[in-house]
Each structure stands twice: as structure tokens, then as C-alpha cells.
Design a protein around this motif. Structure first.
Motif, PDB file in Angstrom:
ATOM      1  N   GLN A 294     -25.492  -0.303  38.293  1.00 13.75           N
ATOM      2  CA  GLN A 294     -24.871  -1.526  38.821  1.00 13.75           C
ATOM      3  C   GLN A 294     -25.856  -2.211  39.772  1.00 13.75           C
ATOM      4  O   GLN A 294     -26.505  -1.550  40.595  1.00 13.75           O
ATOM      5  CB  GLN A 294     -23.559  -1.189  39.532  1.00 13.75           C
ATOM      6  CG  GLN A 294     -22.636  -2.375  39.597  1.00 13.75           C
ATOM      7  CD  GLN A 294     -21.224  -1.984  40.011  1.00 13.75           C
ATOM      8  OE1 GLN A 294     -21.011  -0.942  40.639  1.00 13.75           O
ATOM      9  NE2 GLN A 294     -20.265  -2.829  39.665  1.00 13.75           N
ATOM     10  N   ASP A 399     -23.557  -5.823  35.938  1.00 12.30           N
ATOM     11  CA  ASP A 399     -22.781  -6.351  37.062  1.00 12.30           C
ATOM     12  C   ASP A 399     -21.380  -5.780  37.096  1.00 12.30           C
ATOM     13  O   ASP A 399     -20.963  -5.192  38.077  1.00 12.30           O
ATOM     14  CB  ASP A 399     -22.730  -7.885  36.984  1.00 12.30           C
ATOM     15  CG  ASP A 399     -24.106  -8.486  37.228  1.00 12.30           C
ATOM     16  OD1 ASP A 399     -24.653  -8.257  38.325  1.00 12.30           O
ATOM     17  OD2 ASP A 399     -24.657  -9.134  36.324  1.00 12.30           O
ATOM     18  N   GLU A 400     -20.633  -5.961  36.008  1.00 17.51           N
ATOM     19  CA  GLU A 400     -19.209  -5.609  36.005  1.00 17.51           C
ATOM     20  C   GLU A 400     -18.944  -4.335  35.203  1.00 17.51           C
ATOM     21  O   GLU A 400     -19.692  -4.012  34.282  1.00 17.51           O
ATOM     22  CB  GLU A 400     -18.385  -6.755  35.383  1.00 17.51           C
ATOM     23  CG  GLU A 400     -18.552  -8.091  36.070  1.00 17.51           C
ATOM     24  CD  GLU A 400     -18.112  -8.059  37.534  1.00 17.51           C
ATOM     25  OE1 GLU A 400     -17.230  -7.238  37.869  1.00 17.51           O
ATOM     26  OE2 GLU A 400     -18.677  -8.828  38.330  1.00 17.51           O
TER      27      GLU A 400
END
Ligand code: NAD
Length: 484
Positions: A294, A399-400
Motif C-alpha cells: 500500500q 492504493d485501495e
């Protein structure tokens, strides 16, 4: 350097037989010949299968307590030979001796002991009907089991298959990989000393296509096949097994994701990632060579992981300080290196490794590769999609959570995954969303032998472990008992 020489032989019907054309066995760390093994042809395969068939009549009816006793003796003898077997596994595979000493042989013992106990304690279902009749389920062994193993973890694979097959009353013909036959031959000698009746365990050597492997999978007297190896080989074996409808269990290739969230404990994440990337030189189906990090943690993780990777000692597998051993063969090394070239040609960047280390003689003749980290490869690139089976990992930011799941699931394999996070809710969500047979949260390669093991998608068919092995290695019958 003093090399041993192992003259490997088949083990058929309780006898060690050295018959058939010989093939050389080489030590991966120097490519020096360290042994010779005979290739089984149609005659030896048939002799082994017929011996197993004859022995089945008795072994399948041997009281389970007696089978358990012999298996326990086998396990104890393996334990007694722990140091020798750890050494042999390193000659066979080129894996660092430190990894063999750290829990590898105890796990081999556990494979036998666990199923010896499990078989002796399992029960069966019974359903009394309203009309007074009783239905009950009778489990019986299936018959002759062909056990075909790969070269990367030979003793672990051999025992993972032999343990349940024998405990549940089947007889076996085991074929180790042609690149690593020594350990399994020695295991057969230990089994012989443990007192298994002739024919209960048979070990034959040879290659796959047009050789011992294919002959075994086509043999009409073989009832089931437990195979571990490449996905492409699994497809060929499935076709070979089809005409006689043999039962199959396949543990195939993998391309696991190691997903590290920003809230993960960084020290632990680095330590776990070193193991999931480079255990067994990365020649490990369960490895996590697709590292996804991440973004808030990406730079920090990269820096620490890169430093830790560069510090891993590569070289002499018998040096207790060595952490990365040799790849199995020069052809395999070339194949692994071709992926590094492919990644570079596609615009990716090698952060660490990518080359062979400079080692003194005789290790300059071995199949070593520095542990390699590749950045800036795209998830759809071949290097991120195909099983490389070496000390080569890619590292990709995300990112997610949903994005990580999509990348992790975006390959044809589904064997295992690692999730590193302190958020329990997220761990539970990913446990459900990831397409993988085994998912580790904040650890790697720890497993209770009662749970199912196997892969989704192109990583396999079926599960083994605990009662999943019982399902595979036994036939069930329904008996309906009248009260009249
Ligand atoms: P492989 O498929 O080349 O060979 C495995 C075994 O099958 C060897 O004994 C070989 O001689 C035999 N074989 C090959 N062709 C055959 C044929 N046509 N008929 C019958 N037998 C045949 O695999 P490998 O290179 O030895 O091992 C590496 C592979 O094993 C990797 O893909 C790895 O992911 C996989 N693997 C999977 C697991 C798992 O649990 N899922 C565990 C370890 C290894």
C-alpha cells in the motif's frame, strides 16, 4: 570438496533393485555428479504396481492399530536419521542446510505420525431411519496409489502423500522427480527397516513423459494418483488417467500475492516477506513472489526489504550462514533468468540482484542467482503472471483494498496468498475475497495438518490434509441394514 556418491535403486516388492538405464544425479551447487539412478521401464513399473496390488489384499485388512504401529516406527526411524536426511536433502536440492534443520525434517515426521493417529481415530456416520432401518457409511482404502512428486521439496512431498495413503490402508508406488531421487531412495531404506510388508511401499525412478511417470499414470491397476508438479503436467496426467477413470488429486503451480497494508508491522512484514520470497531459493509453490504494498508504506518497505535482501548470504548450501542456495539445474536457472531479461525489456527496473553472484570455486560452477527484486513491472506483464519458481519477486504499489484484491486475483493460479495488516476486519474481508486455497495473515508457511491444502483455479484439483485426505484415499459405501 569431498563429494559423496549415491547409487540409487528402485524398491520393488521389498527389494532394492538396480535395473534399467542409469541417469546422473548432480549437486545443484556445483553441478558435480553425486550419484546415479536407474530409469524404470514398463517392466519395473508393472512389477511395482503388481507388487502393490498383491500387498493391498493384506495391508487393506491389517488392523488399523497395527498399521499405526508400523507407521510410528517409520516416523521414529526418520527422526533418528534427521541429520542424515537433512544433509541428503541439501545434496539433492541445493537448499541451505539451515532451512532443513529449521523444522523441515520434524514436519516430515509429522506427515507420517499425524495420519497414523488420524486413521486410528476417525469414525463413520450412521443414520437410524424412522422405519427402524440403519444406514451407515463404510470407508475402505481405494487400492494402489501412484504418488508422483516434484523436485523442490522431495522428502516433504513423499511423506505428505505416503502418510495418508498408507494409514488409510492403500499401498503405494512412489515416483520422485528425476532431479532429486536420493532422499526418497533413502526413505525407502528406512521404511524397509521399519518393517512394512513387501509391496506395501514401492519406489521407482525415472522421468515423466515416455518414462516411469507416464507408464505409472496409464497403468490399469493404479486406482488413484496424487500428483504434485507443474500445471501443464497435471493436465497431461489428467488425460492419461481418463481412460480408466482414476481418482486424481493435483497440487500444481502457484503465483502467490503477498499483500502488505500500510498498517502492517514493518519489521515483521520484512521478515515474513524474506521467507515468502526466498525460502527454498524461491523454488516453492506457496511462495509469495508478487509483493503488493500500500502506497504510504511503499518507499519505507522497499528500502528495508531491499537492504535485507541484499544482505542474504548466497552460496555454499552447507554453510550454516547461507540463506539462499542453488537453483536445481542450469536449464532452470536459464529459464528463471529469461524472466529477468523479459522484465527489463518491458521497462521494469531491477532493484537488487538480477545476476549470478561471484562465488569461489567450486560454487562458480553452480546454479546460483542473487535474490532479485523487480520494480515497475505491470500486473499484467508475464513476469507478474507466470510462475518463475526462483528467487525473483516483483513489487507493485497499490492504493485501495479493492485494487489489491483485483491484482492478487488477476492471475490464472490460486494456491496461496499472504496478507499483512493489523486490521482484523480487513483480514476477514480478504480471507473471503482472495482466490487462493491457503491465505496466511501476518505469517507464512504455518499449517495445522487437519486443514485442507490445495489450490483453486489452475493450482490444482481437490484438497488433502485431515479428513480431506481421508476423503481422497478412501472409498465410501452406504450400507442399509434392515431391521427385519
Ligand atoms: P513437473 O510437473 O515437471 O514434474 C513433477 C513430477 O511429475 C516429476 O516426478 C516428473 O518426473 C513427473 N512427470 C512429468 N511429466 C509427467 C508425465 N507426463 N506423466 C507422469 N509424470 C510426469 O514439476 P517439477 O518441475 O518437478 O516441480 C515444480 C512444480 O511443482 C512447480 O510448478 C510447483 O509450483 C509445483 N509444486 C506444487 C506444489 C503444491 O503443493 N501445489 C508443491 C510443490 C511443487
Amino acid at each position: 570438496m569431498d563429494y559423496p556418491f549415491f547409487q540409487v535403486s528402485h524398491y520393488i516388492n521389498g527389494q532394492f533393485i538396480n535395473r534399467g538405464p542409469q541417469f546422473e544425479i548432480r549437486y545443484p551447487a556445483t553441478n558435480q555428479v553425486i550419484g546415479s539412478a536407474p530409469e524404470a521401464g514398463a517392466t519395473e513399473v508393472d512389477e511395482a504396481v503388481q507388487a502393490a496390488r498383491r500387498a493391498f489384499a493384506q495391508w487393506s485388512r491389517t488392523p488399523v492399530a497395527e498399521r499405526r504401529q508400523i507407521l510410528k516406527r517409520f516416523a521414529q526411524l526418520i527422526r533418528d536419521h534427521e541429520a542424515e536426511l537433512a544433509t541428503i536433502e541439501t545434496w539433492d536440492v541445493g537448499r541451505p542446510i539451515s532451512e532443513n534443520r529449521a523444522g523441515y525434517i520434524p514436519r516430515i515426521v509429522a506427515n507420517i505420525e499425524f495420519f497414523a493417529d488420524f486413521a486410528a481415530t476417525h469414525g463413520s456416520e450412521a443414520y437410524p431411519m424412522d422405519n427402524g432401518y440403519i444406514n451407515y457409511v463404510l470407508r475402505q482404502p481405494v487400492g494402489v496409489a501412484a504418488l508422483i512428486a516434484p523436485w523442490n521439496i522431495p522428502l516433504l512431498q513423499a511423506t505428505w502423500k505416503m502418510g495418508p495413503a498408507l494409514a488409510f490402508g492403500n499401498t503405494v508406488v512412489l515416483k520422485p522427480a528425476e532431479l532429486t531421487p536420493i532422499g526418497t531412495w533413502r526413505l525407502a531404506q528406512i521404511a524397509h527397516a521399519a518393517g512394512f510388508p513387501p509391496g506395501v511401499i514401492n519406489v521407482i525412478h525415472g522421468f515423466g513423459p515416455d518414462s516411469a511417470g507416464e507408464l505409472l499414470t496409464r497403468h490399469p491397476e493404479v486406482n488413484l494418483i496424487s500428483f504434485t508438479g507443474e500445471t501443464t503436467t497435471g493436465k497431461i496426467i489428467m488425460a492419461a488417467a481418463a481412460p480408466t477413470l482414476k481418482r486424481v488429486s493435483f497440487e500444481l503451480g502457484g503465483k502467490g500475492a503477498n499483500i502488505i497494508f500500510a498498517d502492517a508491522d514493518i519489521e515483521r512484514a520484512v521478515a515474513i516477506s524474506l521467507r515468502s520470497s526466498f525460502f527454498n531459493q524461491g523454488e516453492f509453490c506457496l511462495a509469495g513472489p508478487r509483493i503488493l504494498v500500500q502506497r504510504p508504506l511503499y518507499e519505507t518497505f522497499l528500502e528495508r526489504f531491499q537492504a535485507a535482501t541484499a544482505a542474504l548470504k548466497v552460496g555454499d548450501p552447507f554453510d550454516p550462514a547461507t540463506r539462499v542456495g542453488a537453483l536445481i539445474a542450469p536449464e532452470h536457472l536459464a529459464r528463471v533468468r529469461s524472466y529477468i531479461e523479459l522484465a527489463c525489456a518491458g521497462g521494469a527496473r531491477i532493484l537488487t540482484g538480477g545476476e549470478q553472484p561471484h562465488l569461489p570455486r567450486p560454487f562458480d560452477q553452480g546454479n546460483f542467482l542473487l535474490p532479485t527484486i523487480i520494480a515497475e513491472a505491470q500486473p499484467h506483464d508475464r513476469v507478474c503472471q507466470e510462475e518463475i519458481f526462483g528467487p525473483v519477486v516483483t513489487i507493485v504499489p497499490f492504493d485501495e483494498e479493492e485494487e489489491a484484491v483485483a491484482i492478487a486475483n488477476g492471475v490464472s493460479y490460486g494456491l496461496s496468498a499472504v496478507v499483512q495488516t493489523r486490521d482484523v476486519g480487513r483480514a476477514v474481508r480478504l480471507g473471503a475475497a482472495l482466490e487462493a486455497g491457503t491465505i496466511w495473515v501476518n505469517d507464512f508457511f504455518v499449517r495445522d495438518l487437519r486443514v485442507p491444502f490445495g489450490g483453486m483455479k489452475q493450482s490444482g484439483i481437490g484438497r488433502e490434509g485431515g479428513h480431506y485426505s481421508l476423503e481422497f484415499y478412501t472409498e465410501v459405501k452406504t450400507i442399509c441394514l434392515s431391521n427385519q
